[in-house]
Design an enzyme around this catalytic site. Structure first.
Site, PDB file in Angstrom:
ATOM      1  N   LYS A   5       0.823  -1.218   0.000  1.00  0.00           N
ATOM      2  CA  LYS A   5       0.000   0.000   0.000  1.00  0.00           C
ATOM      3  C   LYS A   5       0.854   1.264   0.000  1.00  0.00           C
ATOM      4  CE  LYS A   5      -4.422  -1.699   1.425  1.00  0.00           C
ATOM      5  NZ  LYS A   5      -5.640  -1.558   2.173  1.00  0.00           N
ATOM      6  N   LYS A  61      -5.058  -9.479  -6.164  1.00  0.00           N
ATOM      7  CA  LYS A  61      -6.247  -9.770  -5.356  1.00  0.00           C
ATOM      8  C   LYS A  61      -7.409  -8.846  -5.749  1.00  0.00           C
ATOM      9  CE  LYS A  61      -6.439  -7.681  -0.972  1.00  0.00           C
ATOM     10  NZ  LYS A  61      -7.560  -7.537  -0.090  1.00  0.00           N
ATOM     11  N   LYS A  76     -11.329  -3.521  -3.157  1.00  0.00           N
ATOM     12  CA  LYS A  76     -12.223  -2.350  -3.282  1.00  0.00           C
ATOM     13  C   LYS A  76     -11.501  -1.184  -3.935  1.00  0.00           C
ATOM     14  CE  LYS A  76     -14.062  -3.122   1.291  1.00  0.00           C
ATOM     15  NZ  LYS A  76     -12.869  -3.113   2.154  1.00  0.00           N
TER      16      LYS A  76
HETATM   17  N1  AQP Z   1      -9.818 -10.747  -2.705  1.00  0.00           N
HETATM   18  C1  AQP Z   1     -10.121 -11.275  -1.536  1.00  0.00           C
HETATM   19  N2  AQP Z   1     -10.283 -12.613  -1.417  1.00  0.00           N
HETATM   20  C2  AQP Z   1     -10.608 -13.181  -0.217  1.00  0.00           C
HETATM   21  N3  AQP Z   1     -10.795 -12.454   0.913  1.00  0.00           N
HETATM   22  C3  AQP Z   1     -10.653 -11.122   0.825  1.00  0.00           C
HETATM   23  N4  AQP Z   1     -10.768 -10.130   1.733  1.00  0.00           N
HETATM   24  C4  AQP Z   1     -10.512  -8.934   1.147  1.00  0.00           C
HETATM   25  N5  AQP Z   1     -10.233  -9.119  -0.146  1.00  0.00           N
HETATM   26  C5  AQP Z   1     -10.307 -10.461  -0.381  1.00  0.00           C
HETATM   27  C6  AQP Z   1     -11.128 -10.352   3.127  1.00  0.00           C
HETATM   28  O1  AQP Z   1     -12.262  -9.544   3.419  1.00  0.00           O
HETATM   29  C7  AQP Z   1     -12.182  -9.131   4.780  1.00  0.00           C
HETATM   30  C8  AQP Z   1     -12.392  -7.651   4.868  1.00  0.00           C
HETATM   31  O2  AQP Z   1     -11.345  -6.977   4.204  1.00  0.00           O
HETATM   32  P1  AQP Z   1     -11.156  -5.425   4.407  1.00  0.00           P
HETATM   33  O3  AQP Z   1     -12.164  -4.689   3.642  1.00  0.00           O
HETATM   34  O4  AQP Z   1     -11.157  -5.111   5.833  1.00  0.00           O
HETATM   35  O5  AQP Z   1      -9.707  -5.115   3.896  1.00  0.00           O
HETATM   36  P2  AQP Z   1      -8.869  -5.578   2.675  1.00  0.00           P
HETATM   37  O6  AQP Z   1      -8.386  -6.967   2.893  1.00  0.00           O
HETATM   38  O7  AQP Z   1      -7.815  -4.544   2.490  1.00  0.00           O
HETATM   39  O8  AQP Z   1      -9.905  -5.579   1.477  1.00  0.00           O
HETATM   40  P3  AQP Z   1      -9.904  -4.774   0.143  1.00  0.00           P
HETATM   41  O9  AQP Z   1     -11.133  -5.066  -0.603  1.00  0.00           O
HETATM   42  O10 AQP Z   1      -8.616  -5.022  -0.594  1.00  0.00           O
HETATM   43  O11 AQP Z   1      -9.998  -3.278   0.629  1.00  0.00           O
HETATM   44  P4  AQP Z   1      -9.106  -2.042   0.307  1.00  0.00           P
HETATM   45  O12 AQP Z   1      -9.027  -1.952  -1.181  1.00  0.00           O
HETATM   46  O13 AQP Z   1      -9.832  -0.892   0.932  1.00  0.00           O
HETATM   47  O14 AQP Z   1      -7.764  -2.297   0.941  1.00  0.00           O
HETATM   48  C9  AQP Z   1     -10.811  -9.569   5.309  1.00  0.00           C
HETATM   49  O15 AQP Z   1     -10.969 -10.741   6.068  1.00  0.00           O
HETATM   50  C10 AQP Z   1     -10.038  -9.842   4.059  1.00  0.00           C
HETATM   51  O16 AQP Z   1      -9.043 -10.841   4.258  1.00  0.00           O
END
Ligand code: AQP
Length: 334
Positions: free
Chosen positions: A115, A198, A201
């Site tokens: 990040k 991955k 969002k």
């Molecule tokens: N691609 C993924 N596959 C499986 N699990 C996922 N999680 C996130 N992306 C995937 C799981 O969803 C839960 C919540 O995640 P989060 O929103 O708290 O943070 P993150 O992992 O950083 O998710 P994003 O979508 O990638 O958000 P941004 O873009 O804002 O950083 C967690 O249990 C995560 O493992």
């Protein structure tokens, strides 16, 4: 060795509309775990502000994440669902953990490296100490089990290290070492545009992810446009190792149908991608459609959602309050 009461904790950041990765990697398991455990699920808005957020959008995303939990099947009457920033104990414990955790440990976190990228000197301190706050979220409830996607595995290991170091430093047996629960065929759902990244969002491409609020047409169109190749679908799992996009589509379908990858693959081996994509779109419409409708219904009554958060925060404080008091005594604050 203390035997800790089994308790699940997990959180999701209100950084945008939730996607299929969040659903299959985490929330689907949140729902399953309710059968066996006492569960605490949190909308982690303090984590969200480690990168810039628009305050108005953050507030509305918080309600949307809550609605997504409930629409997916989390029972807010039996379990606790709440907003992180309304329970001060998270920040109180996070400060203690900032002093237990080591800079060297945080420097190794791959999510921070990804990040921060080349902008390391200019990102917030919050982004770096994010895993310490995550440890505090879990351990403020002495939670023993944490359902997460594969991307959070390293942070969970750090939570265990912090719990262990706290126990050693203060010669207590106070914190459990929380166990990650990472299971199913979708522990890492990949981007529909790039099977090595991955699903996230924050990906700039809307086509990279299926949102829980997508219409049936959006779902069909995103799956139709999902990156694939011109070969036929391979016959066995080993041949999928370098076909990241194909593996991702097969994994998603297997997770939605709750069946093994081998079984899914057997149905498509030697066929063109169009058949797999059509079936996957139909299946996703069955999975996402009812969740989307329920999210919309719930968001029509924001007062009710705010009340659910309020009740959840009160219940969460009742558990975390005495635990933090005890931590304060252990470290010598009172
Ligand atoms: N691609 C993924 N596959 C499986 N699990 C996922 N999680 C996130 N992306 C995937 C799981 O969803 C839960 C919540 O995640 P989060 O929103 O708290 O943070 P993150 O992992 O950083 O998710 P994003 O979508 O990638 O958000 P941004 O873009 O804002 O950083 C967690 O249990 C995560 O493992």
């Amino acid at each position: 060795m203390t035997s800790f009461q089994k308790r699940v904790f997990s959180g999701v950041q209100p950084t945008g509309t939730l996607h299929l990765g969040n659903y299959l990697g985490a929330i689907k398991n949140f729902v399953e775990l309710q059968k066996e455990f006492e569960c605490i699920y949190c909308v982690v808005d303090q984590h969200a502000i480690t990168v810039e957020q628009n305050p108005k959008e953050l507030r509305s995303n918080t309600l949307e994440v809550l609605a997504s939990f409930i629409a997916a099947g989390v029972d807010y009457k039996k379990q606790i669902i709440f907003q992180q920033s309304s329970v001060a104990e998270h920040s109180q414990l996070a400060w203690v953990f900032n002093c237990v955790s080591r800079i060297g440990w945080l420097n190794r976190m791959t999510q921070f490296k990804d990040k921060a990228g080349k902008n390391r000197e200019n990102v917030s301190v919050g982004l770096m100490v994010y895993p310490n706050l995550m440890a505090a979220d879990i351990l403020a409830y002495l939670a023993t089990h944490v359902p997460v996607g594969d991307d959070q595995k390293q942070h969970l290991e750090l939570s265990r290290d912090i719990a262990q170091k706290f126990n050693n430093d203060f010669k207590v047996d106070f914190f459990p070492l929380p166990e990650p629960l990472i299971y199913g065929n979708a522990t890492r759902v990949m981007s529909l545009r790039d099977g090595t990244k991955k699903m996230s969002k924050s990906d700039a491409s809307e086509l990279s992810r299926i949102l829980l609020t997508d219409s049936d047409d959006d779902i069909s169109s995103k799956i139709r446009k999902a990156k694939s190749d011109s070969d036929l679908i391979p016959e066995d799992k080993d041949q999928l190792q370098n076909k990241h996009e194909c593996l991702n589509l097969i994994n998603i379908l297997s997770a939605c149908l709750d069946q093994s990858i081998e079984k899914t693959l057997a149905g498509y081996a030697g066929k063109e991608y169009s058949k797999l994509k059509n079936d996957l779109a139909d299946t996703l419409i069955q999975v996402v459609g009812p969740v989307r409708k329920e999210i919309r219904n719930l968001l029509d009554n924001k007062d009710e959602l705010n009340k659910i958060l309020q009740v959840g925060s009160e219940k969460a404080s009742t558990i975390a309050g005495p635990i933090i008091k005890e931590v304060y005594k252990i470290v010598g604050f009172r």
